[in-house]
Scaffold this motif. Structure first.
Motif, PDB file in Angstrom:
ATOM      1  N   LYS A 297       0.852  -1.207   0.000  1.00  0.00           N
ATOM      2  CA  LYS A 297       0.000   0.000   0.000  1.00  0.00           C
ATOM      3  C   LYS A 297       0.879   1.246   0.000  1.00  0.00           C
ATOM      4  O   LYS A 297       0.647   2.189  -0.744  1.00  0.00           O
ATOM      5  N   ARG A 298       1.890   1.235   0.875  1.00  0.00           N
ATOM      6  CA  ARG A 298       2.793   2.394   0.947  1.00  0.00           C
ATOM      7  C   ARG A 298       3.464   2.642  -0.394  1.00  0.00           C
ATOM      8  O   ARG A 298       3.538   3.775  -0.865  1.00  0.00           O
ATOM      9  N   ARG A 299       3.983   1.561  -0.999  1.00  0.00           N
ATOM     10  CA  ARG A 299       4.706   1.713  -2.277  1.00  0.00           C
ATOM     11  C   ARG A 299       3.791   2.280  -3.365  1.00  0.00           C
ATOM     12  O   ARG A 299       4.149   3.195  -4.094  1.00  0.00           O
ATOM     13  N   PHE A 394       0.712  12.795  10.564  1.00  0.00           N
ATOM     14  CA  PHE A 394      -0.215  11.970   9.803  1.00  0.00           C
ATOM     15  C   PHE A 394       0.604  11.292   8.708  1.00  0.00           C
ATOM     16  O   PHE A 394       1.301  11.970   7.955  1.00  0.00           O
ATOM     17  N   PRO A 395       0.570   9.969   8.633  1.00  0.00           N
ATOM     18  CA  PRO A 395       1.446   9.301   7.670  1.00  0.00           C
ATOM     19  C   PRO A 395       1.075   9.639   6.229  1.00  0.00           C
ATOM     20  O   PRO A 395      -0.111   9.814   5.920  1.00  0.00           O
ATOM     21  N   GLY A 396       2.083   9.721   5.377  1.00  0.00           N
ATOM     22  CA  GLY A 396       1.850  10.022   3.961  1.00  0.00           C
ATOM     23  C   GLY A 396       0.756   9.158   3.334  1.00  0.00           C
ATOM     24  O   GLY A 396      -0.139   9.681   2.667  1.00  0.00           O
ATOM     25  N   PRO A 397       0.774   7.821   3.554  1.00  0.00           N
ATOM     26  CA  PRO A 397      -0.262   6.976   2.936  1.00  0.00           C
ATOM     27  C   PRO A 397      -1.636   7.138   3.583  1.00  0.00           C
ATOM     28  O   PRO A 397      -2.619   6.547   3.133  1.00  0.00           O
ATOM     29  N   GLY A 398      -1.695   7.932   4.648  1.00  0.00           N
ATOM     30  CA  GLY A 398      -2.984   8.301   5.233  1.00  0.00           C
ATOM     31  C   GLY A 398      -3.783   7.119   5.756  1.00  0.00           C
ATOM     32  O   GLY A 398      -3.246   6.138   6.282  1.00  0.00           O
ATOM     33  N   SER A 436      -0.248  12.562  22.102  1.00  0.00           N
ATOM     34  CA  SER A 436       0.644  13.116  21.075  1.00  0.00           C
ATOM     35  C   SER A 436       0.133  12.780  19.680  1.00  0.00           C
ATOM     36  O   SER A 436       0.290  13.548  18.753  1.00  0.00           O
ATOM     37  N   GLN A 437      -0.422  11.599  19.531  1.00  0.00           N
ATOM     38  CA  GLN A 437      -1.005  11.200  18.244  1.00  0.00           C
ATOM     39  C   GLN A 437      -2.164  10.258  18.554  1.00  0.00           C
ATOM     40  O   GLN A 437      -2.003   9.313  19.320  1.00  0.00           O
ATOM     41  N   TYR A 438      -3.303  10.516  17.974  1.00  0.00           N
ATOM     42  CA  TYR A 438      -4.474   9.699  18.290  1.00  0.00           C
ATOM     43  C   TYR A 438      -5.346   9.567  17.069  1.00  0.00           C
ATOM     44  O   TYR A 438      -5.539  10.521  16.319  1.00  0.00           O
ATOM     45  N   ASP A 470       9.187  11.853  20.739  1.00  0.00           N
ATOM     46  CA  ASP A 470       9.955  11.649  19.509  1.00  0.00           C
ATOM     47  C   ASP A 470       9.386  10.568  18.589  1.00  0.00           C
ATOM     48  O   ASP A 470       9.931  10.335  17.516  1.00  0.00           O
ATOM     49  N   PHE A 471       8.343   9.888  19.002  1.00  0.00           N
ATOM     50  CA  PHE A 471       7.687   8.850  18.208  1.00  0.00           C
ATOM     51  C   PHE A 471       8.563   7.617  17.975  1.00  0.00           C
ATOM     52  O   PHE A 471       8.175   6.694  17.277  1.00  0.00           O
ATOM     53  N   MET A 472       9.778   7.627  18.544  1.00  0.00           N
ATOM     54  CA  MET A 472      10.619   6.438  18.413  1.00  0.00           C
ATOM     55  C   MET A 472      10.245   5.423  19.489  1.00  0.00           C
ATOM     56  O   MET A 472      10.273   4.227  19.273  1.00  0.00           O
ATOM     57  N   SER A 507       2.335  -0.218  24.231  1.00  0.00           N
ATOM     58  CA  SER A 507       3.276   0.874  24.021  1.00  0.00           C
ATOM     59  C   SER A 507       4.215   0.500  22.881  1.00  0.00           C
ATOM     60  O   SER A 507       4.139  -0.596  22.330  1.00  0.00           O
ATOM     61  N   LYS A 508       5.104   1.417  22.516  1.00  0.00           N
ATOM     62  CA  LYS A 508       6.107   1.154  21.481  1.00  0.00           C
ATOM     63  C   LYS A 508       7.479   1.270  22.108  1.00  0.00           C
ATOM     64  O   LYS A 508       7.782   2.348  22.615  1.00  0.00           O
ATOM     65  N   PRO A 509       8.367   0.305  22.061  1.00  0.00           N
ATOM     66  CA  PRO A 509       8.063  -1.061  21.696  1.00  0.00           C
ATOM     67  C   PRO A 509       7.198  -1.714  22.765  1.00  0.00           C
ATOM     68  O   PRO A 509       7.096  -1.146  23.829  1.00  0.00           O
ATOM     69  N   ALA A 511       4.868  -2.689  20.346  1.00  0.00           N
ATOM     70  CA  ALA A 511       4.035  -2.384  19.171  1.00  0.00           C
ATOM     71  C   ALA A 511       4.625  -1.168  18.455  1.00  0.00           C
ATOM     72  O   ALA A 511       5.559  -0.541  18.962  1.00  0.00           O
ATOM     73  N   THR A 512       4.100  -0.835  17.293  1.00  0.00           N
ATOM     74  CA  THR A 512       4.433   0.446  16.659  1.00  0.00           C
ATOM     75  C   THR A 512       3.240   1.364  16.884  1.00  0.00           C
ATOM     76  O   THR A 512       2.202   0.926  17.381  1.00  0.00           O
ATOM     77  N   VAL A 513       3.392   2.624  16.520  1.00  0.00           N
ATOM     78  CA  VAL A 513       2.280   3.567  16.689  1.00  0.00           C
ATOM     79  C   VAL A 513       1.147   3.163  15.754  1.00  0.00           C
ATOM     80  O   VAL A 513       0.006   2.966  16.170  1.00  0.00           O
ATOM     81  N   GLU A 514       1.472   3.050  14.486  1.00  0.00           N
ATOM     82  CA  GLU A 514       0.468   2.652  13.498  1.00  0.00           C
ATOM     83  C   GLU A 514       0.259   1.135  13.567  1.00  0.00           C
ATOM     84  O   GLU A 514       1.123   0.410  14.051  1.00  0.00           O
ATOM     85  N   TRP A 515      -0.858   0.697  13.002  1.00  0.00           N
ATOM     86  CA  TRP A 515      -1.136  -0.746  12.999  1.00  0.00           C
ATOM     87  C   TRP A 515      -0.551  -1.434  11.769  1.00  0.00           C
ATOM     88  O   TRP A 515      -0.483  -2.638  11.697  1.00  0.00           O
TER      89      TRP A 515
HETATM   90  P1  XMP Z   1       5.374   3.766  13.776  1.00  0.00           P
HETATM   91  O1  XMP Z   1       4.096   3.148  13.320  1.00  0.00           O
HETATM   92  O2  XMP Z   1       6.544   3.349  12.927  1.00  0.00           O
HETATM   93  O3  XMP Z   1       5.188   5.330  13.514  1.00  0.00           O
HETATM   94  O4  XMP Z   1       5.640   3.604  15.231  1.00  0.00           O
HETATM   95  C1  XMP Z   1       6.028   6.352  13.988  1.00  0.00           C
HETATM   96  C2  XMP Z   1       5.545   7.669  13.402  1.00  0.00           C
HETATM   97  O5  XMP Z   1       5.716   7.660  11.968  1.00  0.00           O
HETATM   98  C3  XMP Z   1       4.470   7.840  11.311  1.00  0.00           C
HETATM   99  N1  XMP Z   1       4.442   6.937  10.144  1.00  0.00           N
HETATM  100  C4  XMP Z   1       4.581   7.332   8.870  1.00  0.00           C
HETATM  101  N2  XMP Z   1       4.745   8.552   8.327  1.00  0.00           N
HETATM  102  N3  XMP Z   1       4.759   7.590   6.165  1.00  0.00           N
HETATM  103  C5  XMP Z   1       4.827   8.677   6.969  1.00  0.00           C
HETATM  104  O6  XMP Z   1       4.942   9.792   6.449  1.00  0.00           O
HETATM  105  C6  XMP Z   1       4.597   6.326   6.623  1.00  0.00           C
HETATM  106  O7  XMP Z   1       4.546   5.374   5.867  1.00  0.00           O
HETATM  107  C7  XMP Z   1       4.504   6.197   8.053  1.00  0.00           C
HETATM  108  N4  XMP Z   1       4.358   5.130   8.873  1.00  0.00           N
HETATM  109  C8  XMP Z   1       4.325   5.608  10.149  1.00  0.00           C
HETATM  110  C9  XMP Z   1       3.410   7.472  12.341  1.00  0.00           C
HETATM  111  O8  XMP Z   1       2.168   8.095  12.080  1.00  0.00           O
HETATM  112  C10 XMP Z   1       4.058   7.922  13.625  1.00  0.00           C
HETATM  113  O9  XMP Z   1       3.879   9.313  13.816  1.00  0.00           O
END
Ligand code: XMP
Length: 516
Positions: A297-299, A394-398, A436-438, A470-472, A507-509, A511-515
């Motif tokens: 999907k991302r690609r 907000f991730p690019g692929p939305g 921070s992100q919801y 920092d979302f890391m 939490s991350k780790p 998990a990641t933020v996104e699913w």
């Molecule tokens: P994860 O899911 O990796 O996300 O813990 C960390 C942060 O990155 C964002 N995110 C993306 N942003 N393209 C983007 O521009 C992506 O493909 C993408 N994947 C994750 C996510 O929303 C979070 O803020």
């Protein structure tokens, strides 16, 4: 010459944080990999001070990152942090070894005593908590250095040779866990490097606008506007600089949140720019049909974005007088300094094929030295509305990566409505400081429910919120139950085809933020 500090990167995980902390003190800082800048270049650049970052290695191993000893002959003050401190000690004739017993290894919050007659600790209390993370130990400090900080386990957690302006700390002053860490960095800058502190966003803004005007001249600028904070702020900056010479191309891929496209469009109404909104929903949805793999999907979205933009660029009739602009930001261009990776990644061809980029006079990336929070500040400076500037990432692929399984128009509509309710209730609850992100995620799990007198078999929606700087790494947010309850009741009542709501408590780790 602009005052600046060099953050010499030895692969530490907090390298960006160090630069941010310096900039918070109104001094410009740039990060360079330890093996990508020579002492001559450091001298020529006129740095006022150098900060050596931490790093995962041990200085006494041959293959660990080292520093050219000539750096210490430049007459420029140095602050070494953790690995950077050990490296300074090692290079200047001290001895660093692996800690022999557990008591000399220190991790986490540690009560630390400071010698407040040392410039680094001037004006601080004599004791405070510092954040340690080191397994190596300075068995002998180099000649000329005094011990200026200690803990119960370790007699030399801070060293200084004040004559030469060399300071080293085993702990991390850049992290929030270190009490008075920001004061130590300020002391290094103002008491040791004697900076004036002239780096402000207002100043950056004015300078950049002037430079852009000079560079662009009568040319036109084509900007790729995604609707995110970075490209929106860049659009405002360019609008300020060249007004109607700018064309902002906003590609709506159909996976935006509710009202997002309209909000972006209306934010630019006050500037005299050409705003092109490309409604490419059909195009994207067709490409995504039946695709379930997240990376695929991302690609697909990334590639299609480029093609749509390319079509617009071709319509625009680019000439060699014109420019292409994109909102690359500093974290995108910094690579960890350890190893041989190139420091600055080339982003120029990310969106458009090389042949197309070559049609332009130049690619403009005026934000490529700013951090996210600075970009928000710049946006405010330029008068962008707060809802755009303080937007959560907000991730690019939305929404395409918040719909598990294949993406359809119906699922997008369901998710958009549910997500809007969640965001509205969080905003009303006053919880935005901790969230921070919801967002909401539409799963492909169906479950049985009962509504009115009837049995339902409908979709499960996940609510996700994280608290992070920092979302890391991120903690799941402790949203009060009554807020979650309001969201849940509203969504099942107002959004058809959802009969179950769950809250993600990972939490991350791990998990990641996104699913996806
Ligand atoms: P994860 O899911 O990796 O996300 O813990 C960390 C942060 O990155 C964002 N995110 C993306 N942003 N393209 C983007 O521009 C992506 O493909 C993408 N994947 C994750 C996510 O929303 C979070 O803020």
């Amino acid at each position: 010459m602009e005052e600046k500090i060099l953050v010499l990167d030895f692969g530490g995980q907090y390298n960006q944080l160090i630069a941010r902390r310096v900039r918070e003190q109104r001094v410009y800082a740039e990060i360079r990999a330890y093996n990508r800048i020579t002492p001559q270049e450091i001298q020529a650049a006129g740095y006022k001070g150098i900060i050596f970052t931490g790093g995962p290695n041990s200085v006494y191993l041959d293959d660990s990152p080292h520093v050219d000893p000539a750096v210490f002959k430049l007459g420029i003050p140095v602050l070494g942090i953790c690995y950077g401190c050990q490296l300074m000690a090692h290079t200047l004739g001290g001895l660093v070894t692996a800690a022999q017993d557990d008591s000399a290894r220190e991790y986490g919050k540690t009560e630390t005593c400071y010698d407040t007659s040392c410039a680094l600790f001037k004006g601080l209390p004599q004791q405070g908590i510092s954040w340690m993370s080191h397994g190596d130990y300075m068995a002998k400090v180099p000649e000329g250095f005094a011990l200026v900080g200690h803990t119960k386990a370790c007699p030399n957690v801070a060293i200084a040779d004040e004559k030469r302006g060399f300071y080293g700390v085993q702990f991390h002053p850049e992290v929030n866990h270190t009490q008075y860490g920001a004061d130590m960095i300020r002391n290094f800058l103002y008491e040791v490097c004697h900076v004036k502190g002239e780096w402000t966003m207002d100043d950056f803004c004015q300078r950049t606008v002037t430079q852009l005007r000079q560079k662009i001249g009568q040319g036109r600028v084509l900007l790729a506007l995604s609707g995110g904070v970075d490209s929106s702020v860049l659009a405002a900056l360019l609008a300020e600089a060249v007004g109607d010479q700018l064309t902002a191309v906003f590609v709506d891929h159909g996976c935006m949140r509710k009202n997002e496209g309209d909000e972006v469009e209306s934010a630019f109404a006050k500037w005299n720019i050409h705003f092109v909104r490309v409604n490419a929903q059909e195009r994207f949805l067709n490409k995504l049909k039946g695709v379930t793999d997240p990376q695929a999907k991302r690609r697909i979205i990334g590639a299609e974005f480029g093609y749509v933009f390319l079509d617009e660029a071709l319509k625009f009739g680019i000439t060699k007088e014109d420019f292409f602009a994109q909102g690359t930001i500093y974290p995108d261009v910094i690579e960890s300094g350890a190893g041989d990776a190139d420091v600055i990644k080339s982003h120029h061809n990310k969106l458009l094929p090389k042949e197309v980029v070559e049609q332009f006079q130049e690619v403009l990336e005026p934000l490529d030295h700013l951090f996210k929070d600075e970009i928000r500040q710049l946006g405010r400076e330029l008068g962008l509305p707060e809802y755009l500037v303080s937007r959560q990432p907000f991730p690019g692929p939305g929404l395409a990566i918040r719909i598990l399984g294949d993406v359809t128009r119906e699922k997008l509509d369901i998710l958009r409505e549910a997500d809007a309710i969640f965001r509205e209730e969080i905003a009303n609850s006053g919880c935005t400081d901790i969230c921070s992100q919801y967002f909401a995620v539409l799963t492909n799990a169906k479950s049985v429910g009962v509504m009115g007198d009837g049995r339902t078999y409908e979709n499960t929606l996940v609510l996700r919120s994280v608290t992070t700087d920092d979302f890391m790494t991120a903690e799941w947010t402790r949203i009060p139950y009554d807020v979650l309850d309001r969201v849940s009741v509203r969504i099942v009542n107002e959004v058809p085809h959802i009969n179950r709501i769950v809250y993600d408590i990972t939490s991350k780790p791990p998990a990641t933020v996104e699913w996806e």
